[in-house]
Design a protein around this motif. Structure first.
Motif, PDB file in Angstrom:
ATOM      1  N   ILE A  15     -21.822  16.587 -15.358  1.00 55.21           N
ATOM      2  CA  ILE A  15     -20.757  17.351 -14.698  1.00 55.21           C
ATOM      3  C   ILE A  15     -19.827  17.960 -15.733  1.00 55.21           C
ATOM      4  O   ILE A  15     -19.505  19.155 -15.687  1.00 55.21           O
ATOM      5  CB  ILE A  15     -19.967  16.446 -13.723  1.00 55.21           C
ATOM      6  CG1 ILE A  15     -20.835  16.066 -12.527  1.00 55.21           C
ATOM      7  CG2 ILE A  15     -18.682  17.130 -13.256  1.00 55.21           C
ATOM      8  CD1 ILE A  15     -20.254  14.959 -11.657  1.00 55.21           C
ATOM      9  N   LEU A  16     -19.400  17.152 -16.690  1.00 59.00           N
ATOM     10  CA  LEU A  16     -18.481  17.635 -17.720  1.00 59.00           C
ATOM     11  C   LEU A  16     -19.130  18.671 -18.626  1.00 59.00           C
ATOM     12  O   LEU A  16     -18.524  19.686 -18.971  1.00 59.00           O
ATOM     13  CB  LEU A  16     -17.952  16.458 -18.540  1.00 59.00           C
ATOM     14  CG  LEU A  16     -17.080  15.466 -17.770  1.00 59.00           C
ATOM     15  CD1 LEU A  16     -16.784  14.243 -18.620  1.00 59.00           C
ATOM     16  CD2 LEU A  16     -15.792  16.122 -17.310  1.00 59.00           C
ATOM     17  N   GLU A  17     -20.374  18.432 -18.996  1.00 56.95           N
ATOM     18  CA  GLU A  17     -21.083  19.377 -19.866  1.00 56.95           C
ATOM     19  C   GLU A  17     -21.302  20.714 -19.166  1.00 56.95           C
ATOM     20  O   GLU A  17     -21.140  21.782 -19.776  1.00 56.95           O
ATOM     21  CB  GLU A  17     -22.420  18.776 -20.312  1.00 56.95           C
ATOM     22  CG  GLU A  17     -23.157  19.601 -21.329  1.00 56.95           C
ATOM     23  CD  GLU A  17     -22.430  19.758 -22.658  1.00 56.95           C
ATOM     24  OE1 GLU A  17     -22.540  20.852 -23.264  1.00 56.95           O
ATOM     25  OE2 GLU A  17     -21.767  18.807 -23.105  1.00 56.95           O
ATOM     26  N   GLN A  21     -19.802  24.229 -20.513  1.00 55.69           N
ATOM     27  CA  GLN A  21     -20.629  25.407 -20.794  1.00 55.69           C
ATOM     28  C   GLN A  21     -20.146  26.628 -20.017  1.00 55.69           C
ATOM     29  O   GLN A  21     -20.297  27.757 -20.486  1.00 55.69           O
ATOM     30  CB  GLN A  21     -22.102  25.121 -20.483  1.00 55.69           C
ATOM     31  CG  GLN A  21     -22.749  24.113 -21.413  1.00 55.69           C
ATOM     32  CD  GLN A  21     -22.690  24.508 -22.873  1.00 55.69           C
ATOM     33  OE1 GLN A  21     -22.823  25.673 -23.233  1.00 55.69           O
ATOM     34  NE2 GLN A  21     -22.465  23.515 -23.738  1.00 55.69           N
ATOM     35  N   SER A  22     -19.557  26.407 -18.840  1.00 62.26           N
ATOM     36  CA  SER A  22     -19.078  27.538 -18.035  1.00 62.26           C
ATOM     37  C   SER A  22     -17.799  28.147 -18.606  1.00 62.26           C
ATOM     38  O   SER A  22     -17.453  29.277 -18.261  1.00 62.26           O
ATOM     39  CB  SER A  22     -18.858  27.110 -16.584  1.00 62.26           C
ATOM     40  OG  SER A  22     -17.700  26.303 -16.464  1.00 62.26           O
ATOM     41  N   ILE A  23     -17.103  27.403 -19.470  1.00 59.71           N
ATOM     42  CA  ILE A  23     -15.849  27.911 -20.061  1.00 59.71           C
ATOM     43  C   ILE A  23     -15.947  27.971 -21.583  1.00 59.71           C
ATOM     44  O   ILE A  23     -14.939  27.901 -22.275  1.00 59.71           O
ATOM     45  CB  ILE A  23     -14.638  27.054 -19.629  1.00 59.71           C
ATOM     46  CG1 ILE A  23     -14.790  25.605 -20.098  1.00 59.71           C
ATOM     47  CG2 ILE A  23     -14.404  27.143 -18.134  1.00 59.71           C
ATOM     48  CD1 ILE A  23     -13.519  24.786 -19.997  1.00 59.71           C
ATOM     49  N   PHE A  26     -13.490  29.834 -23.992  1.00 61.85           N
ATOM     50  CA  PHE A  26     -12.165  29.232 -24.196  1.00 61.85           C
ATOM     51  C   PHE A  26     -12.224  27.810 -23.629  1.00 61.85           C
ATOM     52  O   PHE A  26     -11.838  27.578 -22.479  1.00 61.85           O
ATOM     53  CB  PHE A  26     -11.067  30.056 -23.513  1.00 61.85           C
ATOM     54  CG  PHE A  26      -9.687  29.567 -23.844  1.00 61.85           C
ATOM     55  CD1 PHE A  26      -9.152  29.763 -25.105  1.00 61.85           C
ATOM     56  CD2 PHE A  26      -8.924  28.896 -22.903  1.00 61.85           C
ATOM     57  CE1 PHE A  26      -7.879  29.308 -25.427  1.00 61.85           C
ATOM     58  CE2 PHE A  26      -7.649  28.432 -23.215  1.00 61.85           C
ATOM     59  CZ  PHE A  26      -7.129  28.646 -24.477  1.00 61.85           C
ATOM     60  N   PRO A  27     -12.749  26.867 -24.426  1.00 59.13           N
ATOM     61  CA  PRO A  27     -13.024  25.511 -23.921  1.00 59.13           C
ATOM     62  C   PRO A  27     -11.805  24.598 -23.808  1.00 59.13           C
ATOM     63  O   PRO A  27     -11.812  23.467 -24.252  1.00 59.13           O
ATOM     64  CB  PRO A  27     -14.032  24.977 -24.926  1.00 59.13           C
ATOM     65  CG  PRO A  27     -13.665  25.652 -26.200  1.00 59.13           C
ATOM     66  CD  PRO A  27     -13.194  27.034 -25.802  1.00 59.13           C
ATOM     67  N   TYR A  28     -10.737  25.127 -23.222  1.00 55.41           N
ATOM     68  CA  TYR A  28      -9.515  24.348 -23.027  1.00 55.41           C
ATOM     69  C   TYR A  28      -9.143  24.423 -21.547  1.00 55.41           C
ATOM     70  O   TYR A  28      -8.369  25.293 -21.143  1.00 55.41           O
ATOM     71  CB  TYR A  28      -8.375  24.898 -23.890  1.00 55.41           C
ATOM     72  CG  TYR A  28      -8.658  24.779 -25.360  1.00 55.41           C
ATOM     73  CD1 TYR A  28      -8.267  23.651 -26.062  1.00 55.41           C
ATOM     74  CD2 TYR A  28      -9.339  25.781 -26.046  1.00 55.41           C
ATOM     75  CE1 TYR A  28      -8.534  23.516 -27.419  1.00 55.41           C
ATOM     76  CE2 TYR A  28      -9.621  25.663 -27.398  1.00 55.41           C
ATOM     77  CZ  TYR A  28      -9.217  24.532 -28.073  1.00 55.41           C
ATOM     78  OH  TYR A  28      -9.501  24.408 -29.421  1.00 55.41           O
ATOM     79  N   PRO A  29      -9.693  23.533 -20.731  1.00 60.41           N
ATOM     80  CA  PRO A  29      -9.411  23.597 -19.297  1.00 60.41           C
ATOM     81  C   PRO A  29      -7.935  23.318 -19.008  1.00 60.41           C
ATOM     82  O   PRO A  29      -7.296  22.537 -19.710  1.00 60.41           O
ATOM     83  CB  PRO A  29     -10.299  22.502 -18.700  1.00 60.41           C
ATOM     84  CG  PRO A  29     -10.592  21.580 -19.815  1.00 60.41           C
ATOM     85  CD  PRO A  29     -10.557  22.409 -21.066  1.00 60.41           C
ATOM     86  N   ASN A  30      -7.427  23.974 -17.976  1.00 62.90           N
ATOM     87  CA  ASN A  30      -6.024  23.762 -17.622  1.00 62.90           C
ATOM     88  C   ASN A  30      -5.859  22.417 -16.909  1.00 62.90           C
ATOM     89  O   ASN A  30      -6.831  21.724 -16.610  1.00 62.90           O
ATOM     90  CB  ASN A  30      -5.488  24.926 -16.776  1.00 62.90           C
ATOM     91  CG  ASN A  30      -6.257  25.098 -15.480  1.00 62.90           C
ATOM     92  OD1 ASN A  30      -6.811  24.147 -14.931  1.00 62.90           O
ATOM     93  ND2 ASN A  30      -6.291  26.322 -14.981  1.00 62.90           N
ATOM     94  N   GLN A  31      -4.623  22.081 -16.649  1.00 61.80           N
ATOM     95  CA  GLN A  31      -4.311  20.778 -16.068  1.00 61.80           C
ATOM     96  C   GLN A  31      -4.948  20.607 -14.688  1.00 61.80           C
ATOM     97  O   GLN A  31      -5.444  19.527 -14.360  1.00 61.80           O
ATOM     98  CB  GLN A  31      -2.793  20.616 -15.973  1.00 61.80           C
ATOM     99  CG  GLN A  31      -2.365  19.235 -15.578  1.00 61.80           C
ATOM    100  CD  GLN A  31      -0.877  19.021 -15.747  1.00 61.80           C
ATOM    101  OE1 GLN A  31      -0.170  19.912 -16.187  1.00 61.80           O
ATOM    102  NE2 GLN A  31      -0.410  17.858 -15.398  1.00 61.80           N
ATOM    103  N   TRP A  51     -12.489  13.607 -23.612  1.00 64.78           N
ATOM    104  CA  TRP A  51     -13.883  14.052 -23.622  1.00 64.78           C
ATOM    105  C   TRP A  51     -13.957  15.508 -24.110  1.00 64.78           C
ATOM    106  O   TRP A  51     -14.788  15.848 -24.944  1.00 64.78           O
ATOM    107  CB  TRP A  51     -14.530  13.931 -22.233  1.00 64.78           C
ATOM    108  CG  TRP A  51     -15.990  14.244 -22.268  1.00 64.78           C
ATOM    109  CD1 TRP A  51     -17.008  13.375 -22.486  1.00 64.78           C
ATOM    110  CD2 TRP A  51     -16.601  15.547 -22.121  1.00 64.78           C
ATOM    111  NE1 TRP A  51     -18.213  14.037 -22.480  1.00 64.78           N
ATOM    112  CE2 TRP A  51     -17.993  15.373 -22.260  1.00 64.78           C
ATOM    113  CE3 TRP A  51     -16.119  16.821 -21.882  1.00 64.78           C
ATOM    114  CZ2 TRP A  51     -18.895  16.421 -22.160  1.00 64.78           C
ATOM    115  CZ3 TRP A  51     -17.018  17.871 -21.792  1.00 64.78           C
ATOM    116  CH2 TRP A  51     -18.389  17.668 -21.937  1.00 64.78           C
ATOM    117  N   PHE A  52     -13.069  16.364 -23.584  1.00 63.29           N
ATOM    118  CA  PHE A  52     -13.078  17.771 -24.000  1.00 63.29           C
ATOM    119  C   PHE A  52     -12.702  17.911 -25.468  1.00 63.29           C
ATOM    120  O   PHE A  52     -13.278  18.726 -26.182  1.00 63.29           O
ATOM    121  CB  PHE A  52     -12.160  18.621 -23.111  1.00 63.29           C
ATOM    122  CG  PHE A  52     -12.847  19.077 -21.860  1.00 63.29           C
ATOM    123  CD1 PHE A  52     -13.642  20.204 -21.849  1.00 63.29           C
ATOM    124  CD2 PHE A  52     -12.724  18.365 -20.685  1.00 63.29           C
ATOM    125  CE1 PHE A  52     -14.311  20.622 -20.709  1.00 63.29           C
ATOM    126  CE2 PHE A  52     -13.373  18.757 -19.529  1.00 63.29           C
ATOM    127  CZ  PHE A  52     -14.168  19.893 -19.547  1.00 63.29           C
TER     128      PHE A  52
END
Length: 60
Positions: A15-17, A21-23, A26-31, A51-52
């Motif tokens: 799920i996390l991977e 890959q979808s972002i 810019f691999p910094y997901p928001n809150q 994890w990120f």
């Protein structure tokens, strides 16, 4: 004493991977995204953030 290291399940890792890959640009997901992933995976917000962080370092 040392803390016991938790290994994520294969399902959670997938799920996390997939999200990572979808972002990838810019691999910094928001809150909000991290909170949603934490709820979906049954992990804490801090575990998702770490994890990120580790995943980005793996790409270096």
């Amino acid at each position: 004493s040392k803390r016991k290291r938790q290994i994520l399940s294969q399902k959670n890792t997938e799920i996390l991977e997939e999200f990572y890959q979808s972002i990838i640009r810019f691999p910094y997901p928001n809150q909000t995204s991290r909170s949603a992933l934490a709820e979906k995976c049954g992990l804490t917000f801090n575990q998702i953030s770490k994890w990120f962080s580790n995943r980005r370092n793996k790409d270096k």
